[in-house]
Enzyme design. Sequence first.
Site, short mmCIF file in Angstrom:
data_model
loop_
_atom_site.label_atom_id
_atom_site.label_comp_id
_atom_site.label_asym_id
_atom_site.label_seq_id
_atom_site.Cartn_x
_atom_site.Cartn_y
_atom_site.Cartn_z
N HIS A 275 9.46 -3.62 3.42
CA HIS A 275 8.96 -3.87 2.06
C HIS A 275 10.12 -4.17 1.11
CE1 HIS A 275 5.69 -1.05 3.53
NE2 HIS A 275 4.98 -2.05 3.09
N MET B 32 0.84 -1.19 0.00
CA MET B 32 0.00 0.00 0.00
C MET B 32 0.88 1.25 0.00
SD MET B 32 -3.44 -0.90 2.10
CE MET B 32 -2.80 -0.62 3.74
N GLU C 288 12.12 -0.37 4.93
CA GLU C 288 13.08 -1.44 4.69
C GLU C 288 12.41 -2.83 4.67
OE1 GLU C 288 16.08 -1.35 3.54
OE2 GLU C 288 16.27 -3.54 3.76
N LEU D 146 6.70 3.06 1.74
CA LEU D 146 7.56 1.88 1.90
C LEU D 146 8.67 2.12 2.92
CD1 LEU D 146 7.86 0.85 -1.85
CD2 LEU D 146 6.13 0.19 -0.16
N SER E 7 6.85 -0.82 10.22
CA SER E 7 5.48 -0.73 9.73
C SER E 7 5.28 0.68 9.19
CB SER E 7 4.50 -0.97 10.89
OG SER E 7 3.23 -0.47 10.56
N GLN F 17 -10.38 -2.59 2.46
CA GLN F 17 -9.91 -3.23 3.68
C GLN F 17 -9.87 -2.29 4.88
OE1 GLN F 17 -6.11 -4.20 1.60
NE2 GLN F 17 -5.16 -3.91 3.60
N GLY G 54 4.85 -10.45 3.76
CA GLY G 54 5.65 -10.41 4.99
C GLY G 54 4.97 -11.18 6.12
#
Length: 275
Positions: A32, A25, A30, A28, A183, A58, A145
């Site tokens: 990702h 999404m 590290e 980004l 995150s 979502q 992930g």
Amino acid sequence: MQVIHTIAELRAALADQSSAFVPTMGNLHEGHLSLVRQARAAAGTGPVVASIFVNRLQFAPHEDFDRYPRTLARDAELLQGAGCDYVFAPAEQELYPEPQGYKVQPPTALADILEGHFRPGFFTGVCTVVHKLFNIVQPRWAVFGKKDYQQLMVIRRMVAQMALPIEILAGETTRNAGGLALSSRNGYLSEAELAEALRLSATLKTMIARWQAGERDLAAIEGEAEAALRAVGWAPDYLVLRRRLDLGAPTEGEPLVALAAARLGNTRLIDNLEF
Ligand code: PAF
């Protein structure tokens, strides 16, 4: 690397090549990029595709869809450095030109517990967009992930049950020096909250240590972990020990996982540790 905004252009660029795909999404970090590097290794000489799409389906109405950071230019630079070949960044109108009436509904046993219990409809939104992205990209491999542990399980089951010809690869969680799982939502945290956030993985470690020391009173281990976080200002949704296989109650001799979701200030954080 090319940034592509339409389905038609992406399909033309990929033709019949065996690609490796990382859905994101955006915003980004590290974590990702490590998934993209894993995709790069899987694809060999084939193309690596990353998608950037903040998927309205979502998010519940009270969640952070509107304030979710959109940072395409910076993300594209990072992706290029990690070995990505195509960034698919569709506008909402491209992916959902009309209200998405057809949805992928995962089974309740896996999708209505833990994250799904606290975020009703979340996994239907995730499965619907991931299935649609899979149809668009038609990758040979897709990397997810372990940070989103339940999501990874739900996607694996979807791919198996729908007989999609895609191999799902799991990427390890990337953590900062203090142990905080990276995150996109960490960006919402203040300096003080960033320091406090380390307590989430530390609490999971305490739960695991109790289990490994032979304690079997699950209600006490989980309840006391929740209480410990609540006592210092967190609002926990769940802190649990579960079987890795199906996220059911732990059984002796089976690989387990500790999972947590808790709100710190206005930010909801999730984490997990396998053991
Ligand atoms: O994990 C995420 O970032 C999202 O849930 C995903 C898989 C890109 C679907 O929108």
